[in-house]
Write an enzyme that holds these catalytic residues in place. Structure first.
Site, PDB file in Angstrom:
ATOM      1  NE  ARG A 101     -40.682  15.959  11.503  1.00 28.07           N
ATOM      2  CZ  ARG A 101     -39.920  16.870  10.886  1.00 28.07           C
ATOM      3  NH1 ARG A 101     -40.229  18.163  10.956  1.00 28.07           N
ATOM      4  NH2 ARG A 101     -38.837  16.511  10.206  1.00 28.07           N
ATOM      5  CE  LYS A 151     -29.554  -5.593  16.102  1.00 20.30           C
ATOM      6  NZ  LYS A 151     -29.225  -5.747  14.699  1.00 20.30           N
ATOM      7  CD  GLU A 183     -22.143  -3.976   9.507  1.00 19.74           C
ATOM      8  OE1 GLU A 183     -22.230  -4.834  10.396  1.00 19.74           O
ATOM      9  OE2 GLU A 183     -22.375  -2.770   9.711  1.00 19.74           O
TER      10      GLU A 183
HETATM   11  N1  PDD Z   1     -29.099  -7.891  12.189  1.00 15.04           N
HETATM   12  N2  PDD Z   1     -24.406  -6.197  11.102  1.00 15.04           N
HETATM   13  C1  PDD Z   1     -25.616  -5.626  10.871  1.00 15.04           C
HETATM   14  C2  PDD Z   1     -25.689  -4.407  10.031  1.00 15.04           C
HETATM   15  C3  PDD Z   1     -26.777  -6.206  11.414  1.00 15.04           C
HETATM   16  O1  PDD Z   1     -27.973  -5.650  11.187  1.00 15.04           O
HETATM   17  C4  PDD Z   1     -26.666  -7.406  12.189  1.00 15.04           C
HETATM   18  C5  PDD Z   1     -27.857  -8.063  12.818  1.00 15.04           C
HETATM   19  C6  PDD Z   1     -25.379  -7.952  12.386  1.00 15.04           C
HETATM   20  C7  PDD Z   1     -25.159  -9.205  13.192  1.00 15.04           C
HETATM   21  O2  PDD Z   1     -25.341  -8.969  14.570  1.00 15.04           O
HETATM   22  P1  PDD Z   1     -25.830 -10.121  15.557  1.00 15.04           P
HETATM   23  O3  PDD Z   1     -24.898 -11.260  15.380  1.00 15.04           O
HETATM   24  O4  PDD Z   1     -25.744  -9.523  16.895  1.00 15.04           O
HETATM   25  O5  PDD Z   1     -27.240 -10.483  15.134  1.00 15.04           O
HETATM   26  C8  PDD Z   1     -24.281  -7.319  11.839  1.00 15.04           C
HETATM   27  C9  PDD Z   1     -30.301  -8.426  12.780  1.00 15.04           C
HETATM   28  C10 PDD Z   1     -30.312  -9.900  12.868  1.00 15.04           C
HETATM   29  C11 PDD Z   1     -31.510  -7.843  12.044  1.00 15.04           C
HETATM   30  O6  PDD Z   1     -31.452  -6.663  11.748  1.00 15.04           O
HETATM   31  O7  PDD Z   1     -32.491  -8.564  11.814  1.00 15.04           O
END
Ligand code: PDD
Length: 287
Positions: A101, A151, A183
């Site tokens: 770590r 992400k 969001e």
């Molecule tokens: N989540 N905003 C957030 C915080 C998200 O986690 C996601 C997607 C989206 C939509 O992005 P997209 O249309 O590219 O899926 C917006 C995925 C589906 C999940 O964490 O399971």
């Protein structure tokens, strides 16, 4: 049936797949992910997910361990061997397991990244009953970090948000920062006034949804007005319609915000039309 999953170049039964306890995804949430939906055995918006994956990796100074072509092959192979008709493919790449770590990033020359993919079967994914009734959401403070456009697998607060929603007896939570909606916990958020769709502009404070990009394009093509700007939670409560988008929910109506019913409390017409267009067009373009 035991799933076949993919780990670092191998297809394995899920019970035999292993990742080190020193993996930085496990210790530091030092990893990124993508979720791609599968309808009729085909991948929806695949190119968009790969492009965003490459951007997430590059923003975190992580190497891309596989080519887009190889990624497509792996996705398709998992869909095939696991006989996925409707469902999801989850992909995660972490900065690997340096064997101890340490906050400092390991040298990528000696610590290869970890790559994991698995499928989730969801029969009837596009026929969710929630599309007919609509979702109810509550608003909660957005206390996530400042790079929500990447992400990453740091999903503790979104999970807490889902739990707050669950305890409140509703379907999801919308994050609010300085009075404005950013969001949903795992989706992008929209309100509708007349023929106008309003959704937060892109920036570091939201994920650049792949479904969002496609839906806004289809909306403009269908002569709907689109305004990309921040909206307040009060504006949302006074909206005619609202909806969310994500790879797993597609376009999903929202009928209640913080206990206030929107319009007649039923899924809106524009939302229903947009869901229809999105599903039809994205099925056509699926790979
Ligand atoms: N989540 N905003 C957030 C915080 C998200 O986690 C996601 C997607 C989206 C939509 O992005 P997209 O249309 O590219 O899926 C917006 C995925 C589906 C999940 O964490 O399971």
């Amino acid at each position: 049936m035991s799933r076949t999953v993919y780990v670092n170049g191998e297809y394995l039964p899920e019970g035999e797949a292993k990742v080190s306890i020193f993996d930085r995804g496990f210790l530091m949430a030092d990893g990124v992910y993508e979720v791609t939906s599968v309808l009729g055995g085909k991948l929806i918006d695949f190119a968009g997910h790969v492009t965003r994956l490459e951007r997430s990796l590059s923003e975190l100074d992580m190497a891309t361990p596989v080519t887009p072509e190889a990624l497509l092959e792996i996705h398709r192979e998992l869909v095939r061997v696991n006989e996925i008709e409707d469902g999801l493919v989850y992909l995660q790449i972490t900065r690997g397991a340096p064997g101890d770590r340490d906050f400092v990033f390991p040298d990528p020359a000696t610590t290869p990244s970890t790559i994991v993919l698995f499928t989730q079967s969801k029969p009837g994914l596009a026929d969710s009953p929630l599309a007919k009734t609509g979702m109810r959401v509550i608003s909660i403070e957005d206390v996530r970090w400042g790079r929500r456009d990447i992400k990453t697998v740091q999903l503790l607060y979104p999970s807490m948000g889902k739990m707050m929603a669950k305890r409140a007896g509703v379907d999801d939570a919308w994050f609010v920062e300085d009075g404005h909606v950013t969001e949903g916990t795992s989706n992008n958020a929209y309100i509708v006034k007349g023929n106008r769709i309003i959704t937060r502009h892109l920036g570091n404070d939201i994920l650049h949804g792949i479904t969002r990009a496609a839906v806004l394009r289809f909306a403009r093509e269908a002569q709907m007005e689109v305004e990309e700007r921040a909206f307040t939670i009060d504006e949302a409560k006074g909206a005619d319609e609202a909806f969310i988008t994500s790879a797993s929910a597609f376009v999903m109506p929202v009928v209640e915000v913080d206990g206030v019913a929107l319009g007649d409390g039923k899924p809106g017409k524009l939302t229903a039309r947009l869901r229809e267009i999105y599903l039809e067009e994205s099925r056509k373009a699926a790979v």
